[in-house]
Design an enzyme around this catalytic site. Structure first.
Site, PDB file in Angstrom:
ATOM      1  N   SER A 554       0.842  -1.182   0.000  1.00 40.31           N
ATOM      2  CA  SER A 554       0.000   0.000   0.000  1.00 40.31           C
ATOM      3  C   SER A 554       0.885   1.242   0.000  1.00 40.31           C
ATOM      4  O   SER A 554       1.683   1.431  -0.912  1.00 40.31           O
ATOM      5  CB  SER A 554      -0.963  -0.036   1.188  1.00 40.31           C
ATOM      6  OG  SER A 554      -2.009   0.883   1.012  1.00 40.31           O
ATOM      7  N   ASP A 640      -9.672  -3.609  -5.801  1.00 44.74           N
ATOM      8  CA  ASP A 640      -9.151  -2.736  -4.747  1.00 44.74           C
ATOM      9  C   ASP A 640      -9.690  -1.321  -4.955  1.00 44.74           C
ATOM     10  O   ASP A 640      -9.504  -0.731  -6.017  1.00 44.74           O
ATOM     11  CB  ASP A 640      -7.621  -2.744  -4.794  1.00 44.74           C
ATOM     12  CG  ASP A 640      -6.981  -2.089  -3.576  1.00 44.74           C
ATOM     13  OD1 ASP A 640      -7.659  -1.311  -2.883  1.00 44.74           O
ATOM     14  OD2 ASP A 640      -5.786  -2.347  -3.340  1.00 44.74           O
ATOM     15  N   HIS A 674      -8.388  -4.661  -1.344  1.00 42.96           N
ATOM     16  CA  HIS A 674      -7.119  -4.110  -0.878  1.00 42.96           C
ATOM     17  C   HIS A 674      -6.372  -5.086   0.030  1.00 42.96           C
ATOM     18  O   HIS A 674      -5.151  -5.115   0.042  1.00 42.96           O
ATOM     19  CB  HIS A 674      -7.382  -2.799  -0.133  1.00 42.96           C
ATOM     20  CG  HIS A 674      -6.146  -2.011   0.151  1.00 42.96           C
ATOM     21  ND1 HIS A 674      -5.345  -1.484  -0.838  1.00 42.96           N
ATOM     22  CD2 HIS A 674      -5.563  -1.647   1.323  1.00 42.96           C
ATOM     23  CE1 HIS A 674      -4.342  -0.819  -0.294  1.00 42.96           C
ATOM     24  NE2 HIS A 674      -4.445  -0.909   1.015  1.00 42.96           N
TER      25      HIS A 674
END
Length: 701
Positions: A554, A640, A674
């Site tokens: 991320s 995501d 995600h």
């Protein structure tokens, strides 16, 4: 047939802002449902599968090790509410588990004895997640909350990975689902005390939770009432309640500014009142305490300093920060992180010398007392009070873990300070904690700042020789990498790998200033700190550039991309998971999920040329150039909503077209979000895939 590295079509478009132009050859991939996009992602998956096929035995071995070390038929320690003991069960061969409960029969605070292999005679199944997940490739819960009486449970599900949930209500007295179904909700839900209403949040088109809604149980969701709306795109809203069950609380916060709204639980259809109107740059949170018979607000705030202070005011007498009585002043060396209120004590969470700590204050008089630290034996540990729903609980549930101590569940007896270990995570296969060790080292950044590094390894590793090493980093949003036990990490360490965690600026390990020095126009410190940690490992002889692999996900994936451009020669390979590697493109598009809220983290390049130029200096995609790179693997998910798949897809395509050396792989989960795949077995397989590649690249396979 051998699969060749995919070559993405070049379809240049020019992006121009502030008189600066950037030619983007791969922005066409943003069309998620376009056949050519799906075809390209599938081609990348086929190539990655081919190039990692030789690791299949290692992947299988790691998966087998993880699954064999985890007690798969198990249960959590029951946590008490007023009328029930709630706990979770997992069963070998099933991915998600069940939420269960048994009624409280007496006033004992000793958890009932329940066997993990068989149900208790009075056991009830609250929710069977395996049954809910049946027929879905992906499954995730966004909320699961029961009423205090135990009659209803509300839960929400996501079966695509896009984090948009459907909320339903189950009558546990009959086992039937109510006809109430509420679509497009966000995380969390909350029942009113009278069990007539349920509160939830919804998101706007940019995936920002902007509104709080009230649903009357038994009515059509079309009649739900929006009770709060935040128009400012920088702010997120959520709803909760005080542990005393006296107030509903709406938190309305950006990354820099907070505002709290409260309403008595006794009046669930009443109006919410603002505790203190927002002041730009001031963050605060409130909780309700009763001291000497008086209702008081406890307020944690940063109005007097970045590391926060703790103050109090009588309910009804708080309008501004100036109305607060000081309880704990701001300190340069201590970051106050939270306070939890109970009927007879307060629990303070704070951070000192890079470590999270706890303190407790007894509420046994007419005024506040003092906080006493809760001490632990290990230097590097994580501890916190969780699963404590009851205001009057004489026993508090605590979690404890370290890099070498499996997670423990403890009961803290308030009256005596006694800690009773109710359960320690059982690691099968003969795990001995003395076989592993964790130490704290310090690297020196280019500006002289000392950067903590946690090193975890086998205790018998010969440190006179260099070893394969994985250096992990994140460094954003003031998030701290806390010490914690990982079963899967044993598969790395048992193969001779050192795990190093770089606690770099942009995180929160060393206080709010640590965060401030790694964000906005100081973001470059995050990347140079990570490189300084790599240099420390290399200079100390712990590892070599041929054995050092970096990993981050991320915002930590942004770190990976920046480091790949800045210091490619220091790493054998880099693994970037759901990586935020095209930040300038994304942050220039306010219509995208999260963008406007992110302007307070990274800066606003859309309206500020200085910010645009600064982000352009480190944005990974912008700065790919004709140089030798480490081997790079990017892992992403098609659904995501936080970091769109298009960012790593474009990045890998540009690396392959531009770099003079390095292999570049992209793996896209076509049904995931995600957090990657869902279900514990699939997650273990995903971890095995990631770790096998890391070990292979570091020469430890």
């Amino acid at each position: 047939m051998t699969v060749q590295p995919p070559v993405a079509d070049i379809r240049p478009i020019t992006r121009t802002h502030h008189g600066r132009s950037f030619v983007d050859n791969y922005e066409w991939m943003r069309e998620k449902t376009a056949p050519e996009t799906i075809e390209y992602l599938n081609a990348e998956n086929a190539y990655t599968e081919q190039e990692t096929a030789h690791l299949a035995p290692l992947r299988e071995a790691i998966f087998s090790e993880i699954s064999s070390r985890i007690k798969q038929t198990d249960m959590s320690v029951p946590s008490r509410t007023e009328k029930y003991w709630y706990f979770g069960r997992t069963e070998e061969g099933k991915s998600y588990g069940r939420s269960c409960r048994i009624p409280v029969e007496d006033d004992s605070w000793t958890p009932p004895e329940i066997h993990p292999d068989s149900p208790h005679p009075r056991e009830e199944v609250v929710l069977d997640m395996d049954a809910l997940a049946e027929g879905h490739e992906f499954f995730s819960l966004g909320a699961m909350v029961a009423t205090r009486s135990g009659r209803y449970v509300a839960y929400s599900t996501d079966t695509s990975g896009d984090e948009r949930f459907e909320l339903v209500i189950k009558d546990l007295s009959t086992g039937e689902l109510l006809p109430d179904r509420i679509a497009d909700t966000f995380y969390g839900a909350l029942f009113s005390e009278d069990e007539r209403y349920i509160f939830y949040t919804r998101v706007d088109e940019a995936w920002r939770p902007d509104s709080v809604w009230r649903h009357e149980i038994g009515t059509d969701a079309a009649a739900d009432v929006r009770i709060f709306h935040e128009p400012d795109e920088k702010f997120w809203v959520s709803i909760g309640k005080t542990r005393s069950n006296k107030y509903l609380v709406i938190d309305d916060s950006s990354k820099l500014t907070s505002e709290q709204w409260v309403c008595p639980m006794s009046d669930p259809t009443g109006d919410f009142e603002c505790v203190m109107p927002r002041t730009s740059g001031v963050e605060y949170g409130v909780d309700h305490a009763v001291v000497g018979g008086e209702d008081r607000w406890l307020v944690l705030h940063n109005a007097t300093g970045p590391n926060f202070a703790l103050g109090w005011a009588r309910v009804g007498e708080l309008n501004t920060v100036e109305d607060l009585h000081e309880l704990l002043p701001h300190r340069e060396d201590v970051r106050l992180e939270g306070v939890d209120c109970f009927a007879e004590q307060l629990i303070l969470s704070y951070r000192s010398a890079g470590l999270a700590r706890l303190a407790i204050m007894a509420l046994d008089g007419a005024d506040f007392g003092s906080f006493a630290p809760i001490e632990f034996d290990e230097e590097l540990y994580s501890a916190g009070f969780g699963s404590n729903a009851l205001w009057h609980a004489p026993v508090l549930r605590m979690g404890y873990s370290s890099y070498t101590t499996p997670t423990q569940v403890l009961d803290y007896v308030v009256a005596t300070g006694e800690r009773i270990v109710r359960k320690e995570q059982e690691v099968l296969g003969g795990y001995e904690r003395d076989d592993y060790t964790a130490t704290r080292e310090w690297a020196t950044a280019s500006d002289g700042s000392r950067i903590p590094i946690s090193l975890i390894r086998r205790a018998d590793l010969d440190l006179s020789q260099p070893h394969p090493t994985m250096l992990y980093g994140y460094g954003s949003y003031e998030m701290s990498n806390e010490p914690g036990f990982s079963v899967s990490a044993l598969s790395l360490m048992d193969r001779g790998m050192v795990i190093a965690i770089a606690h770099i600026r942009g995180g929160g390990e060393m206080g709010r200033a640590w965060y401030d020095e790694g964000k906005m126009l100081k973001k470059m410190n995050t990347f140079t700190d990570f490189i300084a940690c790599a240099d420390y490992l290399l200079d100390s002889g712990m590892t070599t550039p041929q054995q050092l692999v970096a990993q981050g996900g991320s915002a930590g994936g942004l770190l990976m991309g920046a480091v790949a451009n800045l210091a490619p020669e220091k790493f054998a390979a880099i693994q970037a998971i759901v990586p935020f590697v095209d930040p300038l493109t994304s942050i220039l598009m306010p219509e995208l999920p999260l963008t406007v809220t992110e302007w307070e983290e990274w800066g606003d390049p859309l309206h500020d040329a200085k910010v645009y130029d600064y982000i352009a200096t480190y944005a990974p995609y912008e700065n790919v150039c004709a140089q030798n790179y480490p081997n790079i693997m990017a892992i992403t998910s098609l659904n995501d909503t936080r970091v769109l798949y298009v960012e790593p897809a474009k990045w890998i395509a540009k690396l392959r077209a531009t770099a003079t050396g390095g292999q570049f792989l992209l793996k896209t989960e076509m049904v995931a979000g995600h957090g990657g795949v869902s279900g514990r077995y699939d997650k273990w397989k995903q971890t095995a895939f990631e770790y096998a590649w890391v070990l292979d690249q570091a020469g430890a396979a």
